[in-house]
Design a protein around this motif. Sequence first.
Motif, mmCIF file in Angstrom:
data_model
loop_
_atom_site.group_PDB
_atom_site.id
_atom_site.type_symbol
_atom_site.label_atom_id
_atom_site.label_comp_id
_atom_site.label_asym_id
_atom_site.label_seq_id
_atom_site.Cartn_x
_atom_site.Cartn_y
_atom_site.Cartn_z
ATOM 1 N N LEU A 54 -4.819 3.179 3.198
ATOM 2 C CA LEU A 54 -4.347 4.087 4.179
ATOM 3 C C LEU A 54 -4.607 5.685 3.728
ATOM 4 C CD1 LEU A 54 -2.000 3.454 6.565
ATOM 5 C CD2 LEU A 54 -2.650 1.865 5.034
ATOM 6 N N SER A 55 -4.801 5.869 2.435
ATOM 7 C CA SER A 55 -5.106 7.228 2.292
ATOM 8 C C SER A 55 -6.676 7.433 2.640
ATOM 9 C CB SER A 55 -4.807 7.681 0.944
ATOM 10 O OG SER A 55 -5.217 6.771 -0.087
ATOM 11 N N ASP A 56 -7.627 6.461 2.545
ATOM 12 C CA ASP A 56 -8.848 6.577 3.026
ATOM 13 C C ASP A 56 -8.962 6.683 4.450
ATOM 14 O OD1 ASP A 56 -9.656 6.426 0.171
ATOM 15 O OD2 ASP A 56 -11.161 4.762 0.365
ATOM 16 N N ILE A 57 -8.044 5.836 5.007
ATOM 17 C CA ILE A 57 -8.182 5.875 6.466
ATOM 18 C C ILE A 57 -7.799 7.181 7.207
ATOM 19 C CG2 ILE A 57 -7.168 4.873 8.739
ATOM 20 C CD1 ILE A 57 -6.902 2.114 7.026
ATOM 21 N N ASP A 58 -6.700 7.864 6.379
ATOM 22 C CA ASP A 58 -6.440 9.071 6.826
ATOM 23 C C ASP A 58 -7.565 10.116 6.928
ATOM 24 O OD1 ASP A 58 -3.907 8.243 8.293
ATOM 25 O OD2 ASP A 58 -2.851 8.617 6.228
#
Length: 251
Positions: A64-68
Amino acid sequence: MKRFENKKVVVIGGTHGMGLATVKALIDGGAKVCLTGNNPGNIDRVKADLGANVSVIRSDASSLSDIDRLRETISDVFGSIDALLIFAAVAEFEPFDHVSEASFDRQFALNTKGAFFVAQRLAPLIKDGGSITFTTVTPATGSPTMSVYMGTKAAVRAFARVFAAELLVRGIRVNALAPGFVDTPSLGLASLTPEVRQEVYDIGNQVTPMKRHGTVEEIASGALFLAFDATFFTGIELPIDGGLSTVDCPE
Ligand SMILES: NC(=O)c1ccc[n+]([C@@H]2O[C@H](COP(=O)([O-])OP(=O)(O)OC[C@H]3O[C@@H](n4cnc5c(N)ncnc54)[C@H](OP(=O)(O)O)[C@@H]3O)[C@@H](O)[C@H]2O)c1
């Protein structure tokens, strides 16, 4: 004017296989493309091969942090986008009674959770009238060893329909591309040994009514049809499988 002139497109999982073939077709058609992958070696190779024509970003689609972070980068580079295509997935084939929790979680984390949150987090950047294209797998009959993988993709099939319903208000079409046996470097089966992969390849040619694998260019053509040309299609799953899901297979 080229077919995709002025179009801005994000391809999740574009470093090899069908995703890369789609990226190449987009570049040939004049699009501006941002592609992602997770393997640093593949990222470097694609950067060298495609040069300045494309933004290449390392981003783990199961994080999720990479996607954000990816959303921030795309917002800075492109502002808005016309189409999002999601290819990234992993397949680990084993009988249901051999499946470990770790293998189950790896496949659902990327194929299902990743596809969901990439679409959720990037949807605000998609222009009204744009598109999202998920990748599932041909809806052929159940095959041994594919329980978890097929389960991950069944959820994505459902996401395509519900995202399509919720994004109607913005004119964003959402569809799923469902490949059969396709000749990619991994055959979608990166975890298998070359010998087992060859066995799977031979079976694919045998059970496909058209008696061959699809090419990555044929899948790219279907993906770009859904993303740009299929203006009266939303919530569908399009099998591109040489008749595997629809036609009796000759001996
Ligand atoms: N090949 C087939 O016969 C077949 C059949 C039915 C359905 N499909 C589906 O079609 C799609 C494409 O298949 P393919 O054979 O072209 O796949 P592939 O060659 O295995 O490539 C998948 C792409 O996903 C990327 N990827 C892998 N893990 C990632 C992660 N954690 N974060 C971001 N990107 C990641 C890979 O990049 P890196 O390795 O560089 O990270 C690659 O660019 C998949 O959804 C697959 O399930 C394939």
